[in-house]
Scaffold this active site. Sequence first.
Site, PDB file in Angstrom:
ATOM      1  N   GLY A 105      10.469 -36.197   1.857  1.00 36.49           N
ATOM      2  CA  GLY A 105      11.738 -36.291   2.573  1.00 36.49           C
ATOM      3  C   GLY A 105      12.149 -37.697   2.925  1.00 36.49           C
ATOM      4  O   GLY A 105      13.159 -37.902   3.594  1.00 36.49           O
ATOM      5  N   GLU A 113      14.387 -29.933  -1.865  1.00 38.78           N
ATOM      6  CA  GLU A 113      13.106 -30.141  -2.564  1.00 38.78           C
ATOM      7  C   GLU A 113      12.154 -28.991  -2.273  1.00 38.78           C
ATOM      8  O   GLU A 113      11.444 -28.515  -3.174  1.00 38.78           O
ATOM      9  CB  GLU A 113      12.474 -31.465  -2.122  1.00 38.78           C
ATOM     10  CG  GLU A 113      13.190 -32.678  -2.685  1.00 38.78           C
ATOM     11  CD  GLU A 113      12.674 -33.995  -2.142  1.00 38.78           C
ATOM     12  OE1 GLU A 113      12.907 -35.018  -2.787  1.00 38.78           O
ATOM     13  OE2 GLU A 113      12.046 -34.006  -1.063  1.00 38.78           O
TER      14      GLU A 113
HETATM   15  C1  5RP Z   1      12.858 -37.628  -1.277  1.00 42.32           C
HETATM   16  C2  5RP Z   1      11.391 -37.540  -1.453  1.00 42.32           C
HETATM   17  C3  5RP Z   1      10.772 -38.452  -2.445  1.00 42.32           C
HETATM   18  O1  5RP Z   1      10.147 -37.686  -3.414  1.00 42.32           O
HETATM   19  C4  5RP Z   1       9.784 -39.318  -1.725  1.00 42.32           C
HETATM   20  O2  5RP Z   1      10.505 -40.031  -0.730  1.00 42.32           O
HETATM   21  C5  5RP Z   1       9.087 -40.282  -2.676  1.00 42.32           C
HETATM   22  O3  5RP Z   1      10.031 -41.186  -3.170  1.00 42.32           O
HETATM   23  P1  5RP Z   1       9.631 -42.385  -4.120  1.00 42.32           P
HETATM   24  O4  5RP Z   1       9.230 -41.800  -5.429  1.00 42.32           O
HETATM   25  O5  5RP Z   1      10.909 -43.209  -4.207  1.00 42.32           O
HETATM   26  O6  5RP Z   1       8.518 -43.164  -3.468  1.00 42.32           O
HETATM   27  O7  5RP Z   1      10.705 -36.778  -0.824  1.00 42.32           O
HETATM   28  O8  5RP Z   1      13.298 -36.801  -0.247  1.00 42.32           O
END
Ligand code: 5RP
Length: 233
Positions: A105, A113
């Site tokens: 998140g 998600e």
């Molecule tokens: C978005 C998410 C993303 O999957 C999480 O923040 C990981 O992001 P990133 O791959 O940019 O590190 O939960 O709500």
Amino acid sequence: MSEFATRGSHLDLKLHAAQRAMELVEPGMTLGLGSGSTATIWIRLLGEQVRDHGLRIRAIASSEDSERLGKSYGIPFINFEECRSLDLTIDGADEVAPKLMLIKGGGGKLLREKIVASASKRFVVVADESKQVQKLGRFPLPVEVIPMAAPLVDGALRELGFTPAVRVNQDGSKYITDQGNFILDCSGMLIEDPYAMARELDSMVGVVEHGLFLDMASMALIAMEHEVVERTT
Ligand code: 5RP
């Protein structure tokens, strides 16, 4: 070689995890597309296969951004009226703890998600090694709340020991989720018992969803410097 090049070791690791995730994709699958930078790299790789090599898949996205990106490559999108179950969802995570307990998140897309992941036969996390933790909670836990209830939920979260902060955009305006809600980012403590915490949050009136993803992921593809490690529960 993919048109999507990355720069810098962090992005390279994300690319390696995303490339490994592509090996799980089979023609004819119905896929869940996650959100965030790692999932975005995977969506681009998937999109290239659809656009340039005629890969036949269908998809449901966990965010408007991911759907827009997928459409730009010609990925066909469906909804849960047309299909109740997804073969595979690939998504990132903010923290990955033992037993594949996750915080998600960070990008604000946790509700969709979680819906997409919960409808998936396989939910696979793609992440670089920096996301691995022994205990969840160093990354502030995102909690999506109905705007009217935000002050009440804020108080209840403080009673649990958190320090919540309303998420804001760069210009200082409140961040609004795809569903029109606020996010309270809860910092200040490590979460000793994620299952008990999830129950507390689930029972709070005004909380729409929280970023604890427990017993959902079947595998995590963790990119280290020299290899991508498959972690299972
Ligand atoms: C978005 C998410 C993303 O999957 C999480 O923040 C990981 O992001 P990133 O791959 O940019 O590190 O939960 O709500």
